[in-house]
Structures are given as structure tokens and as C-alpha cells.
Write a protein that holds these residues in place. Structure first.
Motif, PDB file in Angstrom:
ATOM      1  N   HIS A  95       6.429 -22.125   0.371  1.00 35.48           N
ATOM      2  CA  HIS A  95       6.544 -20.679   0.952  1.00 35.48           C
ATOM      3  C   HIS A  95       8.000 -20.492   1.362  1.00 35.48           C
ATOM      4  O   HIS A  95       8.378 -19.522   1.639  1.00 35.48           O
ATOM      5  N   GLY A  96       8.973 -21.529   1.422  1.00 34.95           N
ATOM      6  CA  GLY A  96      10.169 -21.183   1.703  1.00 34.95           C
ATOM      7  C   GLY A  96      10.457 -21.477   3.123  1.00 34.95           C
ATOM      8  O   GLY A  96       9.495 -21.420   3.969  1.00 34.95           O
ATOM      9  N   MET A  97      11.729 -22.352   3.504  1.00 31.61           N
ATOM     10  CA  MET A  97      12.027 -22.163   5.212  1.00 31.61           C
ATOM     11  C   MET A  97      11.691 -20.899   5.854  1.00 31.61           C
ATOM     12  O   MET A  97      11.724 -21.027   7.039  1.00 31.61           O
ATOM     13  N   GLU A  98      12.050 -20.018   5.175  1.00 32.65           N
ATOM     14  CA  GLU A  98      12.123 -18.371   6.011  1.00 32.65           C
ATOM     15  C   GLU A  98      10.580 -18.527   6.428  1.00 32.65           C
ATOM     16  O   GLU A  98      10.332 -17.811   7.437  1.00 32.65           O
ATOM     17  N   ALA A  99       9.653 -18.999   5.749  1.00 29.58           N
ATOM     18  CA  ALA A  99       8.173 -18.967   6.136  1.00 29.58           C
ATOM     19  C   ALA A  99       7.962 -19.842   7.291  1.00 29.58           C
ATOM     20  O   ALA A  99       7.274 -19.407   8.362  1.00 29.58           O
ATOM     21  N   VAL A 100       8.439 -20.891   7.225  1.00 29.88           N
ATOM     22  CA  VAL A 100       8.599 -21.665   8.662  1.00 29.88           C
ATOM     23  C   VAL A 100       9.099 -21.005   9.739  1.00 29.88           C
ATOM     24  O   VAL A 100       8.551 -21.047  10.787  1.00 29.88           O
ATOM     25  N   ALA A 101      10.209 -20.687   9.622  1.00 30.89           N
ATOM     26  CA  ALA A 101      10.787 -19.920  10.774  1.00 30.89           C
ATOM     27  C   ALA A 101      10.097 -18.793  11.111  1.00 30.89           C
ATOM     28  O   ALA A 101      10.078 -18.455  12.440  1.00 30.89           O
ATOM     29  N   GLY A 102       9.612 -18.217  10.122  1.00 32.32           N
ATOM     30  CA  GLY A 102       8.849 -16.785  10.604  1.00 32.32           C
ATOM     31  C   GLY A 102       7.554 -17.058  11.359  1.00 32.32           C
ATOM     32  O   GLY A 102       7.360 -16.523  12.363  1.00 32.32           O
ATOM     33  N   MET A 103       6.820 -18.121  10.804  1.00 36.22           N
ATOM     34  CA  MET A 103       5.565 -18.540  11.632  1.00 36.22           C
ATOM     35  C   MET A 103       6.037 -19.199  12.983  1.00 36.22           C
ATOM     36  O   MET A 103       5.277 -18.808  13.979  1.00 36.22           O
ATOM     37  N   ALA A 104       6.945 -19.939  13.108  1.00 35.70           N
ATOM     38  CA  ALA A 104       7.509 -20.270  14.475  1.00 35.70           C
ATOM     39  C   ALA A 104       7.692 -19.224  15.198  1.00 35.70           C
ATOM     40  O   ALA A 104       7.525 -19.220  16.447  1.00 35.70           O
ATOM     41  N   GLY A 105       8.602 -18.316  14.578  1.00 35.26           N
ATOM     42  CA  GLY A 105       8.858 -17.050  15.406  1.00 35.26           C
ATOM     43  C   GLY A 105       7.845 -16.396  16.151  1.00 35.26           C
ATOM     44  O   GLY A 105       7.561 -15.895  17.065  1.00 35.26           O
ATOM     45  N   LEU A 106       6.699 -16.235  15.074  1.00 39.07           N
ATOM     46  CA  LEU A 106       5.297 -15.465  15.662  1.00 39.07           C
ATOM     47  C   LEU A 106       4.751 -15.950  16.613  1.00 39.07           C
ATOM     48  O   LEU A 106       4.218 -15.327  17.821  1.00 39.07           O
ATOM     49  N   ILE A 107       4.537 -17.343  16.448  1.00 41.05           N
ATOM     50  CA  ILE A 107       3.990 -18.137  17.595  1.00 41.05           C
ATOM     51  C   ILE A 107       4.709 -17.982  18.941  1.00 41.05           C
ATOM     52  O   ILE A 107       4.121 -17.787  20.133  1.00 41.05           O
ATOM     53  N   GLY A 108       5.980 -18.041  18.675  1.00 38.95           N
ATOM     54  CA  GLY A 108       6.758 -17.954  20.018  1.00 38.95           C
ATOM     55  C   GLY A 108       6.570 -16.512  20.480  1.00 38.95           C
ATOM     56  O   GLY A 108       6.705 -16.449  21.815  1.00 38.95           O
ATOM     57  N   TRP A 109       6.662 -15.748  19.558  1.00 40.68           N
ATOM     58  CA  TRP A 109       6.374 -14.056  20.092  1.00 40.68           C
ATOM     59  C   TRP A 109       5.226 -13.862  20.703  1.00 40.68           C
ATOM     60  O   TRP A 109       5.159 -13.127  21.869  1.00 40.68           O
ATOM     61  N   SER A 110       4.000 -14.709  20.483  1.00 42.70           N
ATOM     62  CA  SER A 110       3.021 -14.612  21.273  1.00 42.70           C
ATOM     63  C   SER A 110       2.632 -15.074  22.657  1.00 42.70           C
ATOM     64  O   SER A 110       1.986 -14.525  23.335  1.00 42.70           O
ATOM     65  N   GLN A 111       3.641 -15.662  22.922  1.00 39.88           N
ATOM     66  CA  GLN A 111       3.645 -16.718  24.154  1.00 39.88           C
ATOM     67  C   GLN A 111       3.966 -15.501  25.664  1.00 39.88           C
ATOM     68  O   GLN A 111       3.127 -15.622  26.358  1.00 39.88           O
ATOM     69  N   GLY A 112       4.870 -14.816  25.397  1.00 44.98           N
ATOM     70  CA  GLY A 112       5.044 -13.978  26.336  1.00 44.98           C
ATOM     71  C   GLY A 112       3.824 -13.055  26.537  1.00 44.98           C
ATOM     72  O   GLY A 112       3.415 -12.840  27.549  1.00 44.98           O
ATOM     73  N   PRO A 113       3.357 -12.098  25.495  1.00 47.94           N
ATOM     74  CA  PRO A 113       2.009 -11.337  25.627  1.00 47.94           C
ATOM     75  C   PRO A 113       0.980 -12.125  26.332  1.00 47.94           C
ATOM     76  O   PRO A 113       0.085 -11.953  26.974  1.00 47.94           O
ATOM     77  N   ALA A 114       0.967 -13.662  25.804  1.00 41.90           N
ATOM     78  CA  ALA A 114      -0.179 -14.369  26.524  1.00 41.90           C
ATOM     79  C   ALA A 114      -0.340 -14.519  28.093  1.00 41.90           C
ATOM     80  O   ALA A 114      -1.197 -14.588  28.778  1.00 41.90           O
ATOM     81  N   LYS A 115       0.913 -14.743  28.409  1.00 40.52           N
ATOM     82  CA  LYS A 115       1.131 -14.765  29.874  1.00 40.52           C
ATOM     83  C   LYS A 115       0.962 -13.507  30.636  1.00 40.52           C
ATOM     84  O   LYS A 115      -0.092 -13.419  31.496  1.00 40.52           O
ATOM     85  N   ALA A 116       1.388 -12.335  30.049  1.00 49.90           N
ATOM     86  CA  ALA A 116       1.019 -10.865  30.322  1.00 49.90           C
ATOM     87  C   ALA A 116      -0.580 -10.465  30.566  1.00 49.90           C
ATOM     88  O   ALA A 116      -0.968 -10.010  31.378  1.00 49.90           O
ATOM     89  N   LEU A 117      -1.360 -10.987  29.418  1.00 51.12           N
ATOM     90  CA  LEU A 117      -2.698 -10.840  29.364  1.00 51.12           C
ATOM     91  C   LEU A 117      -3.233 -11.865  30.085  1.00 51.12           C
ATOM     92  O   LEU A 117      -4.647 -11.812  30.135  1.00 51.12           O
TER      93      LEU A 117
END
Length: 522
Positions: free
Chosen positions: A113-135
Motif C-alpha cells: 500500500h506504500g510508505m504513505e499508508a505506513v505514515a498515515g496509519m502511524a499518524g492516525l494512531i498518534g492522532w488518537s492519543q490526545g483524544p484518548a487522554k481527554a476522554l
């Protein structure tokens, strides 16, 4: 003298958690359950003779490590298949294979799926961490945060933006940011869109759907696995908690339905059962939904009008069908998906439409139209766990979204139409699927309401919407700004802070709140 120190209403996973915590603390605890088995919607049940099914929940997403360690839930045997799931697009796109080994999964992503997919998934998992703390996704024994506190817990501007997404944005706001290529990342986008809506009444482009996406993607700091399968199905977790409770001296009564939580002088005195008998205790913990507990079991006349209004307005529009199949063999997938005929690949197969199509189907289901090509996931746990089916046979389950539910009479008629569409879709990929069916059972939301008192079939007890999370999801004693004015009454079900999902947090929080209050009063 009361008959018990505490009564827990409902032996679901949160009820068993609260009961185990209380009994181990030395409180004489009774757990009463309307069904003939424990575990509720996190049970493994023999629905068809010889075939065992995960009745609703099937995958263990990460739970707070503190709970797992204290209750021994991290000691249970897991199904360590090399492939956790295979995700297909509906237009012949490159399949997405979730390998259990994170490095192998990332290598697959990069190669296919390309390195963009790797970066994108890593980015989304990182994106979820702030909301996880907030919630407070992995917090235990702490109250929900106020809106100001949710924003204040952001460590940087990126986390603050992610928290804002979760409160006001759609899942596709985040997915488009990290995986914008609609063709190259089609299967990833479809999978994430489905992940974002299956505990909601939303489409992936509908504001509010980002909350569920962040909740599902978040992982604790010291964890890499996003999901786990248990030997014996998800019910193994509840079996463990039941034995922990009973071995500590606790008592469970089955076929025991509570008709009323008894209150005198603003204090709990016990429960009245459907047969008219009463059981006394100064503490009652409810594993049922907050609105059912307070309005139906306690009674609106004993509560402030503002609290009744607030708790009665919860969104419970669960929109799904679930099918359980007894199979005389395994599905045989046709090319180009014949690689799935390797049993290692066959434990969990999902077929997702594009986010745009998923949004269209949700919009149409609101007008009473059944999706003709629903996005769906199918699991065949007996591939890796032979205890789930007789020798040579297999137990399979499928879950699909966007069943029309706004008119309950229509829903009862339309659920069979949608079930047939699910079977048709599987058969397009695996042509022998109809032929190997011995029998199947279809559940719609109203079945979950009847079997488990889940309001309108809502297995979340309050959907995973931003307006039902954070300070708007009650803790053991009610809302931050509107506590329950009844001593001895505690909420501990999935509709409370720490839920929804099979997190065990609401029951754990309720059990410890009882212990803390008892210590403070002596």
C-alpha cells in the motif's frame, strides 16, 4: 440486618467486575442476572446445538493495564494466529492484511500500500492519543473531565486539534488528513470509516463520528496490540471474572430479574424481584444502562426532574444486523481472493465499501432503505479454536451496519432483507457459502433489547457520540454537575464513564467507589 452488603444488578462484564472487586474487599455480595448465564453481551453462548458464538462483542480492544493485572485478565490464553484479520475493498482493491506482529503488518503496508499508508496509519494512531487522554480512555478510578479539562490535557497544538476533531468533527476529517489518496488507500479508508461508525448512529462524514474512531484506535503507552482474540471466545473473560467472584465467596442467582430498586428516605434498601420477593442491602450497583436504571428501576418520581430529562435524552439508535451461522465446512473464496482459503487467513474477513458509499447507505437507512451491498465483517473463530464447533463444522458470525431503525415496526420486517443481502455479499466472494449453511440466526437491535435490556439494542448503553462522552457520561454516582441524590446507589454499566466497549472500567470504578464511600463513612 441486611441480607447482603451489596447487590449487583446484571452479570455482564461490568457487573461481574464490580461484584469481584466488592467481594474481594470483604463485602457480602450478591449478583442477580435475568438470563440463565453470565457475561451478557460479552458472553460465548451455544445458540445452535454444538456451536458456540460470541453473542455480541468478539474482539478485546486494549483495556486499562491496571484492571487487566489486578483481575488477572492478562493471564488468559489468547488465539495467537499470525493473521488477525483480512480486509477487502468492494472494487477489487489490494487487500489489507492485519498481521499480529506489528513489524510484519507495517512491512505489508509498505510493500502493498506504500510508505504513505505506513505514515498515515502511524499518524492516525498518534492522532488518537490526545483524544484518548481527554476522554479518559485508559483512566481508572477518576471522574470524567470537564470540557475545559479535556482541552487542557493536550500536550501540544496537534493534540488540541485532535481533541477538537473528536468533539466537533467527522471521522473523515482525520482520515482525509492522514490517508488522502482515495484510490491507493481505498481499503484502509473503508476499514477506518467502518471502525468509526459501528458504535454510532452516524455516517463517516457526519460530525461526531471522529469520537468513535479515536476511541477504537487508541492504545496504552506500553501496548502494541490493537485487538486480541481469546480462546473460548470473548466469554472467557467473563468466565474468569465469574470464577474469581465465586471463589471469593460471592453468590450469583440466575433467572432473577429485578423489577425495582428499593429506596427509602433517599437511601437504597435493596431490590424487589419480578416475583414480588425482596432482597435487602444498603448498596446496589447497576450494570444496566443509566436511563433504564434510574427511570425504570428507581423511578422518575424519586429523582430531580432535570436529572430525569438529561438521562432520558440518550441516543440509542443502534443500526445493525448480526448473523450467526452453523457451517458444514469452510467458505471457499473464488479468485482473486482464493488466498483466503488458507485457514491462517480465514479467522476474520471484512468487506468494506468506500467511505462515500457508507455515508450514502447511512443516509438511506434513515429513510427506511436497506443497504443492498452493506459493509460487513465476518469471523470464523472455530478456524483457530476448535472448541467453538463440532468436529468438521464451523461457527461463523457476521456484523453489518445501517439497518433502518427509526420505525421499529419496519425494522422487524427489514432485518431479514438485510440478512439476505449480507449472505448474498459473502456468496459473491465465496460461492459455496449458501450450500454449507446448516442454519443461521439473525439478531437485530430489538433482540438485544429483549435479551439484555440494552435500550433499543444499543450495546453501548449510550452511543459513542461526543455529546454522550466525557462529562456527559455519568460516573458511579451520576454526572459531574448532577449527582444522583440517593445514597447507596451506584452506576457501573457500559453507559458510564470508562465505557462503552469491553473495557471493564465502569464496573471497576463503581466497585471502588463503593469501597471508598464505605471507608469514609466508618
Amino acid at each position: 440486618m441486611s441480607e447482603y452488603d451489596a447487590i449487583v444488578v446484571g452479570a455482564g462484564h461490568n457487573g461481574l467486575t464490580a461484584a469481584a472487586v466488592l467481594q474481594q474487599a470483604g463485602m457480602r455480595t450478591l449478583c442477580v442476572e435475568a438470563n440463565t448465564y453470565s457475561g451478557g453481551m460479552a458472553a460465548t453462548v451455544e445458540l445452535i446445538e454444538g456451536f458456540r458464538y460470541e453473542i455480541a462483542g468478539s474482539v478485546q480492544f486494549p483495556m486499562p493495564p491496571q484492571i487487566a493485572k489486578e483481575l488477572g485478565l492478562d493471564t488468559l490464553p489468547t488465539v495467537d494466529a499470525e493473521v488477525q484479520s483480512v480486509n477487502l475493498g468492494d472494487a477489487g482493491e489490494e487487500p489489507l492484511i492485519f498481521y499480529r506482529d506489528p513489524m510484519k503488518f507495517m512491512t505489508h503496508l509498505a510493500d502493498k500500500h506504500g510508505m504513505e499508508a505506513v505514515a498515515g496509519m502511524a499518524g492516525l494512531i498518534g492522532w488518537s492519543q490526545g483524544p484518548a487522554k481527554a476522554l479518559g480512555r485508559f483512566d481508572v478510578r477518576t471522574p470524567p473531565k470537564t470540557l475545559d479539562q479535556m482541552y487542557a490535557c493536550a500536550a501540544n497544538e496537534a493534540e488540541r486539534t485532535a481533541i477538537h476533531d473528536v468533539m466537533f468533527g467527522s471521522a473523515m476529517d482525520a482520515i482525509d488528513r492522514y490517508l488522502p489518496d482515495k484510490e491507493k488507500h481505498a481499503v484502509l479508508r473503508g476499514m477506518l470509516a467502518f471502525l468509526a461508525i459501528n458504535s454510532t448512529y452516524r455516517g463517516p462524514y457526519t460530525p461526531g463520528s471522529a469520537t468513535c474512531l479515536a476511541w477504537a484506535l487508541a492504545v496504552p503507552d506500553d501496548t502494541t496490540a490493537m485487538m486480541t482474540k481469546l480462546e473460548g471466545g470473548i466469554g472467557a473473560l467473563c468466565d474468569h471474572l465469574r470464577e474469581l467472584f465465586l471463589s471469593s465467596g460471592g453468590e450469583i442467582r440466575y433467572r432473577t430479574k429485578v423489577d425495582r430498586i428499593l429506596v427509602s428516605d433517599d437511601r437504597v434498601t435493596g431490590v424487589r424481584l419480578r416475583d414480588g420477593s425482596e432482597i435487602s442491602a444498603p448498596v446496589v450497583v447497576s450494570n444496566l444502562s443509566p436511563d433504564y436504571t434510574l427511570v425504570d428501576l428507581v423511578g422518575a418520581d424519586l429523582l430531580p426532574a432535570d436529572l430525569v430529562t438529561r438521562i432520558s435524552g440518550r441516543d440509542h439508535r443502534a443500526s445493525f444486523v448480526q448473523l450467526h451461522f452453523a457451517l458444514d465446512g469452510l467458505p471457499e473464496f473464488a479468485p482473486p481472493y482464493d488466498f483466503l482459503n488458507d485457514p491462517e487467513m480465514l479467522g476474520s474477513v471484512a468487506i468494506f465499501n468506500s467511505p462515500e458509499e457508507q455515508q450514502r447507505q447511512w443516509d438511506e437507512c434513515r429513510r427506511g432503505i436497506v443497504p443492498d451491498n452493506p459493509s460487513m465483517g465476518m469471523q470464523i473463530p472455530s478456524v483457530h479454536d476448535p472448541s467453538m464447533a463440532p468436529p468438521g463444522k464451523h461457527a461463523a458470525s457476521a456484523f453489518a451496519y445501517a439497518l433502518p431503525v427509526e420505525n421499529s415496526r419496519d425494522t422487524r420486517k427489514l432485518k431479514n432483507e438485510m440478512a439476505e443481502n449480507v449472505i448474498d455479499k459473502i456468496t459473491r466472494y465465496a460461492p459455496n457459502f449458501r450450500d454449507i449453511q446448516i442454519r443461521h440466526i439473525t439478531f437485530a437491535p430489538y433482540h438485544m433489547d429483549t435479551m439484555f435490556a440494552a435500550p433499543s439494542g444499543d450495546f453501548c448503553h449510550g452511543l459513542l457520540h461526543p455529546d454522550l462522552m466525557g462529562p456527559n457520561r455519568p460516573g458511579p454516582k451520576g454526572f459531574l454537575d448532577m449527582p444522583i441524590p440517593i445514597d447507596g446507589l451506584y452506576l457501573g454499566g457500559a453507559g458510564c464513564h470508562g465505557g462503552p466497549g469491553i473495557t471493564f472500567t465502569p464496573g471497576y470504578n463503581a466497585g471502588y467507589q463503593v469501597i471508598e464511600d464505605f471507608a469514609a463513612s466508618t
